[in-house]
Design an enzyme around this catalytic site. Structure first.
Site: not given
Length: 588
Positions: A305, A340
């Site tokens: 993330d 990401e």
């Protein structure tokens, strides 16, 4: 691990380089027994006889602010907790004892280590799963297993995954998280999990059976040829900004967070704090976290993330130390690694800038595919995305993870039913979430009884899914999009727990059947799973004539012939066709 049980007791260790004193807190029920720890460089240690696996413990630390010995602190390397985190304002009030509010870590003996090669290979289908939401309403999963990781091992679930061609499940965060402090007063809870406190401690709701439950589920999926990827959050913690809770790092080593020269917390993650990957200790904990999940559960790899935070020191550096450290670790270097590739900090958008052996979420794929089917995007951009986005990742390898919808944003079905976000239930006056998300409503916002509108939306859903399955390289589908899941137009549903639950009984079975057919046809075209960019493709107009440069700007589609597949895209007919080898089979 900070707590290592042995034959005669347990050795505890915790890092607190600037603390003046640290205590180990052992619990029998609610009775706390404190043991003064001894400094050993940056670490504090204590060996306690008679303490075995299953014992509950935490720490306290004292020193200059922000140290506060009234705060019970969770072990940053804890792997098991006795309860989930629940936000309470007292967690942020200096001098208020929080022993009644904070989970205790549980001394846990490690399982025999695993070193299994990944099942998943780039080029397959990744299935993004919110563990709790996935099975809370699944009729075949026993009630006691609903909402848990074990539910993913149920034969009915595995049969569904196999039917739609899943190569790996990507589990949204499974470690324990805490609600953002503005949610409880609104009666809301965090349903996504992107607000962890420490990186290895499983959420007791998702894994009531502990690490063994995760290990058994990964093994069951592996036996079916399905890999497991963990979505992990190493960019920040749930302690938030300086007004947030003191739960772990803030009370033991506040310098684990990145600070500006004036002492303020850097907020490149948009959550109040950012872990400082320029600090070798932060990187060491990140590596330990990955090793823990690989050896203890057998997972194939990780999706990171806001991965740009990991390469900041403070600015983004594609030669950041964390990349070299992962590559130098033989256990981790063989894993699937997915970035990401953005955060909200300066220069935070870094799509295409990660190491060549990493995969990256490709939001430009999502946007160009949606624009084409909405009617304001060109066929040339779509063609580039279908072929692996060489303009982003270079001419050799398709490193992108192509997706048309993810947990963040509109669902696939909502993207063709809502032109604007409908996030009123989030309590932020509809200001949160993406304001300019590429979406359309086919003439009637939200639910519509008009048959023509419904038919158009059904065709658009099929077109989007057909495009995805016809794309070269690694593709991703979010759980439920294969049968029309909706969030009623909420494109930031992190705080809407029950809205996230998949409606298995009411699902669009015709769409699900269609996706299963897509999976079969994609599997028949080996070239689509090849991540090497193809240079033998030929392009044709829909009338059968060769595509010329001047045709791309005005084209409503094309025919792509490459390898063992012929793909036809027709925007006017709202159709995507794929033909393995010399056949011709409609897929959307």
């Amino acid at each position: 691990m900070s707590a290592r049980p042995g034959a005669t007791g347990t050795v505890f260790a915790v890092r607190g380089p600037r603390a003046g004193a640290v205590w180990l807190c052992l619990f029998e029920g609610d009775v706390e027994h404190r043991v003064a720890m001894v400094r050993d460089g940056e670490w504090w240690r204590a060996e306690v006889a008679g303490v075995e696996a299953g014992a509950r413990y935490a720490f306290r630390a004292d020193g200059p602010a922000p140290f506060d010995s009234a705060k019970l602190l969770v072990d940053p390397e804890a792997v098991t907790l006795d309860r989930r985190f629940v936000y309470d304002p007292r967690l942020a009030e200096r001098g208020v004892d929080t022993a009644a509010l904070v989970p205790r870590a549980i001394v846990t003996a490690p399982l025999p280590p695993l070193d299994l090669p990944p099942v998943f290979r780039p080029g397959g289908l990744i299935y993004e799963v919110n563990v709790r939401a996935f099975s809370m309403r699944h009729p075949d999963v026993p009630a006691a297993q609903r909402g848990t990781i074990a539910a993913l091992a149920h034969p009915s679930v595995i049969a569904h995954l196999t039917r739609i061609g899943v190569g790996a499940v990507e589990l949204m965060p499974i470690v324990a998280w805490i609600d953002e402090r503005h949610l409880p007063p609104l009666g809301l809870t965090n349903g996504w999990g992107y607000n962890p406190v420490v990186p290895m401690a499983l959420d007791p709701r998702l894994a009531p059976g502990g690490i063994e439950e995760v290990r058994d589920t990964v093994a069951a999926l592996r036996a079916a040829g399905i890999g497991t990827i963990l979505d992990i959050v190493l960019n920040h913690t749930g302690e938030s900004d300086r007004s947030g809770a003191t739960l772990a790092f803030r009370g033991l080593d506040n310098h684990a967070y990145a600070h500006a020269p004036d002492g303020t917390l850097i907020n490149d993650a948009g959550t109040g704090n950012t872990l400082d990957f320029a600090d070798p200790a932060v990187r060491a904990l990140a590596l330990d976290t990955m090793r823990h999940f690989v050896t203890q559960t057998g997972v194939d790899g990780f999706r990171f993330d806001l991965a740009t935070v990991m390469a900041r020191g403070p600015g983004f550096d594609r030669a950041a130390p964390i990349f070299a450290e992962i590559a130098a670790d033989s256990l981790l270097a063989s894993r699937i690694l997915i970035a990401e590739p953005w955060d909200i900090g300066p220069g935070g958008y870094q799509l295409g800038a990660f190491p060549n052996d990493w995969l990256e979420w490709n939001d430009r794929y999502r946007d160009d595919v949606r624009r084409f089917w909405r009617g304001d995007g060109g066929a040339g951009a779509l063609a580039t995305r279908l072929m692996g986005s060489s303009d982003i990742f270079g001419p050799e390898r398709a490193r992108g993870v192509s997706f048309v919808a993810a947990h963040d944003g509109f669902t696939l079905a909502d993207a063709v039913a809502f032109a604007d976000r409908h996030n009123h239930g989030n309590g932020e006056d509809n200001r949160d979430g993406h304001a300019g998300e590429i979406a359309w409503n086919n003439g009637a916002e939200g639910e519509s009884g008009d048959a023509a509108v419904q038919a158009r939306r059904a065709a658009d859903r099929r077109a989007l899914l057909g495009t995805l399955y016809a794309t070269q390289g690694t593709i991703m589908l979010t759980a439920g999009d294969e049968f029309g899941r909706t969030q009623a137009g909420n494109n930031n549903a992190y705080a809407q727990d029950q809205l996230l639950w998949l409606d298995w009984e009411g699902r669009d079975r015709a769409l699900e059947d269609h996706v299963a057919d897509l999976a079969r046809r994609r599997a028949a075209c080996a070239s689509l799973a090849d991540t090497a960019i193809a240079h033998d493709a030929t392009w044709w107009r829909l009338d059968g004539q060769p595509m010329r440069d001047a045709d791309w700007d005005r084209a409503d589609g094309f025919v792509l012939r490459r390898g063992d597949a012929t793909i036809t895209v027709d925007r006017v007919a709202r159709r995507v066709d794929i033909a393995p080898e010399s056949g011709h089979s409609q897929i959307a």
